[in-house]
Motif scaffolding. Structure first.
Motif, short mmCIF file in Angstrom:
data_model
loop_
_atom_site.label_atom_id
_atom_site.label_comp_id
_atom_site.label_asym_id
_atom_site.label_seq_id
_atom_site.Cartn_x
_atom_site.Cartn_y
_atom_site.Cartn_z
N THR A 134 11.09 -34.58 13.89
CA THR A 134 10.65 -33.24 13.47
C THR A 134 9.14 -33.11 13.65
O THR A 134 8.64 -32.12 14.21
CB THR A 134 11.03 -32.99 12.00
N ALA A 135 8.40 -34.10 13.17
CA ALA A 135 6.94 -34.05 13.28
C ALA A 135 6.48 -34.16 14.73
O ALA A 135 5.60 -33.42 15.18
CB ALA A 135 6.31 -35.17 12.45
N ASN A 136 7.09 -35.08 15.48
CA ASN A 136 6.69 -35.26 16.88
C ASN A 136 6.99 -34.02 17.73
O ASN A 136 6.26 -33.71 18.67
CB ASN A 136 7.40 -36.48 17.48
N SER A 137 8.07 -33.31 17.39
CA SER A 137 8.37 -32.09 18.14
C SER A 137 7.28 -31.05 17.95
O SER A 137 6.94 -30.31 18.87
CB SER A 137 9.73 -31.53 17.72
N ARG A 138 6.70 -31.00 16.73
CA ARG A 138 5.59 -30.07 16.48
C ARG A 138 4.34 -30.52 17.24
O ARG A 138 3.59 -29.69 17.77
CB ARG A 138 5.27 -30.02 14.99
N MET A 139 4.11 -31.82 17.30
CA MET A 139 2.96 -32.33 18.03
C MET A 139 3.07 -32.02 19.52
O MET A 139 2.12 -31.55 20.15
CB MET A 139 2.82 -33.84 17.82
N ILE A 140 4.25 -32.28 20.09
CA ILE A 140 4.46 -32.00 21.51
C ILE A 140 4.36 -30.50 21.77
O ILE A 140 3.80 -30.07 22.79
CB ILE A 140 5.83 -32.54 21.97
N ALA A 173 -5.78 -36.08 28.16
CA ALA A 173 -5.46 -37.50 27.97
C ALA A 173 -4.43 -37.67 26.86
O ALA A 173 -3.46 -38.43 27.01
CB ALA A 173 -6.74 -38.28 27.64
N PHE A 174 -4.63 -36.98 25.75
CA PHE A 174 -3.67 -37.11 24.65
C PHE A 174 -2.33 -36.49 25.03
O PHE A 174 -1.27 -36.99 24.62
CB PHE A 174 -4.20 -36.44 23.38
N ALA A 175 -2.36 -35.42 25.83
CA ALA A 175 -1.11 -34.78 26.25
C ALA A 175 -0.26 -35.73 27.08
O ALA A 175 0.94 -35.88 26.84
CB ALA A 175 -1.42 -33.51 27.03
N VAL A 176 -0.87 -36.38 28.08
CA VAL A 176 -0.12 -37.30 28.93
C VAL A 176 0.40 -38.46 28.10
O VAL A 176 1.57 -38.85 28.21
CB VAL A 176 -1.01 -37.81 30.09
N VAL A 236 -3.52 -33.77 18.04
CA VAL A 236 -3.65 -32.86 19.18
C VAL A 236 -4.83 -31.92 18.96
O VAL A 236 -5.69 -31.74 19.83
CB VAL A 236 -2.37 -32.03 19.36
N VAL A 237 -4.87 -31.33 17.79
CA VAL A 237 -5.90 -30.34 17.45
C VAL A 237 -7.24 -31.01 17.24
O VAL A 237 -8.28 -30.55 17.72
CB VAL A 237 -5.48 -29.56 16.18
N GLU A 282 2.52 -28.38 20.16
CA GLU A 282 1.10 -28.01 20.11
C GLU A 282 0.39 -28.44 21.38
O GLU A 282 -0.52 -27.75 21.86
CB GLU A 282 0.43 -28.64 18.88
N ILE A 283 0.78 -29.58 21.95
CA ILE A 283 0.24 -29.97 23.25
C ILE A 283 0.57 -28.90 24.28
O ILE A 283 -0.27 -28.49 25.09
CB ILE A 283 0.83 -31.34 23.68
N GLY A 284 1.82 -28.42 24.24
CA GLY A 284 2.21 -27.36 25.17
C GLY A 284 1.42 -26.09 24.96
O GLY A 284 1.09 -25.37 25.92
N ARG A 285 1.08 -25.78 23.70
CA ARG A 285 0.33 -24.55 23.40
C ARG A 285 -1.10 -24.61 23.93
O ARG A 285 -1.77 -23.59 24.04
CB ARG A 285 0.31 -24.28 21.90
#
Length: 572
Positions: A356-362, A143-146, A126-127, A364-367
């Motif tokens: 756990t990891a994917n929840s952090r990725m999602i 694009a990565f968010a969708v 994401v970053v 960060e997309i939200g942030r």
């Protein structure tokens, strides 16, 4: 180039905690609370959370074992069948396991350098995509968010977990019964992570230890079988003329490599939690490499164990239950049935680590502020955990488990998910070189870690290979040997998802603003739990000039009083 582009200056706030660097791109420097070096990133990125509302609970052993728990999931228990089928021979299948290890080892080096630039930002890709491609503004983050939201499901572990649980119970379950157990296991996993970060991490640690012990046990068992001291007949048969039947079909070989990389999935898991790790680059450099090397050695030895106890033809037919067949042949029907609980527990542990990891990725997309309702994605209320992202992961997983038919749909969804993943990983790796170039032009200092360029090049080439080879048809047919229908269906669907990302971007950033008479601007919000996020707002065209004057480059409001909150200092 304008004067503003050519000069470099730094703006500090009164507390000295944030500073801006103006070069060809605008940068903001902030330090997080994880003791890492300063994160210097383009101002269009999500802000650094100086105090992470998720806490700093990921220590050295958790960082190591969260990678192990994600690495050792269903892959080693379910994919050897597909890999042997696709490669055609025992010898080449073992070589593929080594190739997969080497590719992912180069991947860790790429991730480490990227993380060293942004050591107080979780979310990994994401970053890195956000920072590597600042222009066109928001394109790659959108694009990565969708893609991230649509493909956030965790399908394979739940299905394989269900299959092994029914085998333990000696029950011939229907497809819907398997789906029901898979949904129940995902519900249990998500509920655990929602309730407590500390306890979910403790369970992940215990799972990692159990998995290493399991692989060591299977390895030792394999050596005992090879010694000829068990009831397994002719344990060395599969290793005689081991390259006989080697497949030369490019499509099948590329599918085999996809399966190998799937089995190694999770090698970069800890990079999604960087801002929860104290001194993250030093810690993750040790733990990520240690986890991958240890697991890769054990993977190779476990494959040898399978081949010592199970005829190659039976392995090819075993689908997702290769380990169960191994236990049955070595320990007998009843003992093998009971030992099938091990892969089931492994799948649960993998789900816990990956979610756990994917929840952090999602999160960060939200942030980044690019999805509707940013507070839903970013808030850690009420339990100090990312409830919104976990809910989305659960919903998407339930949908993907429920909707497709059982059987070959499993392999199709794995192939479907891997294509956009390879696309974005290729972009991310190429972006590493862009970030180097951008930072050099801005006069920014070197960071804690730098990958060898040829290592990054190998990883990039591997991802390009995975993008190109699925388009080469199988020999003599247009039907996939993996999922049973048109061979390019997964790649076409993956491209369709990527295209959908582009449509969303054009609609959100170009078409709607033009029709609505407004411009998109980024600001920064802080929630009651301390979470900090970018927030995208609509500014009427008539007010854009005034809005820009009253906000700094990162979108924070500038004090309108007589005393400015920033001052300019020339860089040497």
């Amino acid at each position: 180039m304008s004067r503003r582009d050519s000069e470099k200056s730094s703006i500090y706030d009164d507390a000295g905690e944030r500073h801006f660097i103006h070069a060809q791109l605008d940068y903001v420097g902030e330090k997080g609370g994880n003791g890492a070096e300063e994160t210097i990133q383009t101002t269009t990125g999500a802000p650094v959370e100086v105090r992470n509302p998720l806490g700093y609970n990921v220590g050295f052993w958790t960082t190591l074992l969260i990678n192990v728990s994600h690495l050792v999931g269903t892959g080693i228990f379910s994919t050897p069948s597909n890999i042997l089928t696709q490669t055609g021979s025992v010898g080449l299948s073992l070589i593929f396991w080594v190739i997969g290890f080497l590719i992912n080892l180069t991947g860790i080096s790429v991730y480490l350098e990227l993380a060293s630039y942004f050591p107080s930002r979780s979310g990994s890709e994401v970053v890195y995509l956000e920072q590597a491609y600042p222009h066109p503004k928001y394109l790659f983050p959108v694009a990565f968010a969708v893609n991230g939201v649509l493909l956030t499901f965790s399908l394979s572990n739940g299905i394989v977990c269900a299959q092994y649980l029914f085998r333990v119970a000696n029950v011939s379950a229907s497809a819907w019964a398997q789906k029901g157990v898979a949904i129940a296991s995902m519900t249990l996993v998500c509920a655990t992570i929602v309730v407590s970060t500390k306890w979910s991490l403790r369970i992940i640690n215990a799972s990692g230890v159990l998995k290493l012990a399991t692989l060591i046990f299977m390895t030792i068992t394999g050596f005992v079988v090879l010694s000829g001291k068990t009831s397994v007949p002719n344990p060395k048969a599969n290793f005689q003329d081991s390259f006989k039947g080697t497949n030369k079909d490019a499509y099948s070989l590329s599918n085999g490599l996809v399966s190998v990389l799937f089995a190694y999935g999770g090698y970069a898991n800890s990079f999604n939690l960087v801002n929860e790790v104290k001194d993250p680059i030093r810690v993750i450099k040790k733990t990520a490499n240690t986890a991958l090397v240890s697991v890769a050695v054990l993977y190779l030895l476990v494959n040898i164990a399978y081949l010592s106890a199970v005829p190659a033809a039976d392995i090819k037919k075993s689908s997702q239950t290769t380990a169960a067949l191994f236990f049955k042949n070595v320990f007998g029907t009843k003992a093998g049935q009971a030992l099938s609980i091990i892969p089931a527990l492994s799948a649960l542990g993998n789900m816990l680590a990956s979610v756990t990891a994917n929840s952090r990725m999602i999160r960060e997309i939200g942030r980044q502020g690019l999805l509707p309702f940013p507070k839903f994605w970013v808030s850690t209320r009420p339990f100090g955990t990312p409830l919104g992202p976990l809910l989305i992961i659960w919903l998407m997983t339930v949908l993907m488990i429920s909707a497709p038919p059982a059987g070959q749909a499993f392999n199709f969804l794995v192939a479907l998910k891997s294509y956009p993943d390879s696309f974005f990983l290729a972009l991310m790796t190429f972006g590493l070189f862009l970030i180097r170039r951008q930072r050099k032009k801005a006069g920014l200092p070197r960071t804690q870690y730098r990958s060898w360029s040829w290592v990054a090049g190998v990883f990039f080439a591997a991802k390009v290979f995975l993008l190109v080879m699925p388009w080469v048809p199988p020999r003599g047919t247009l039907i996939s040997t993996s999922f049973g229908f048109f061979y390019a269906a997964s790649s076409l669907t993956g491209l369709g998802i990527i295209g959908l990302c582009g449509v969303y971007y054009l609609l959100w950033t170009k078409i709607l603003p033009r029709l609505g008479g407004y411009k998109i601007r980024q600001t920064v919000i802080q929630l009651s739990d301390g979470a900090i996020s970018s927030y995208i707002i609509k500014v009427p065209n008539a007010d854009v000039e005034e809005w820009d004057r009253k906000h700094d480059p990162s979108g924070r409001s500038i004090d309108s009083g007589s005393e400015p909150v920033t001052r300019t200092v020339n860089l040497v």
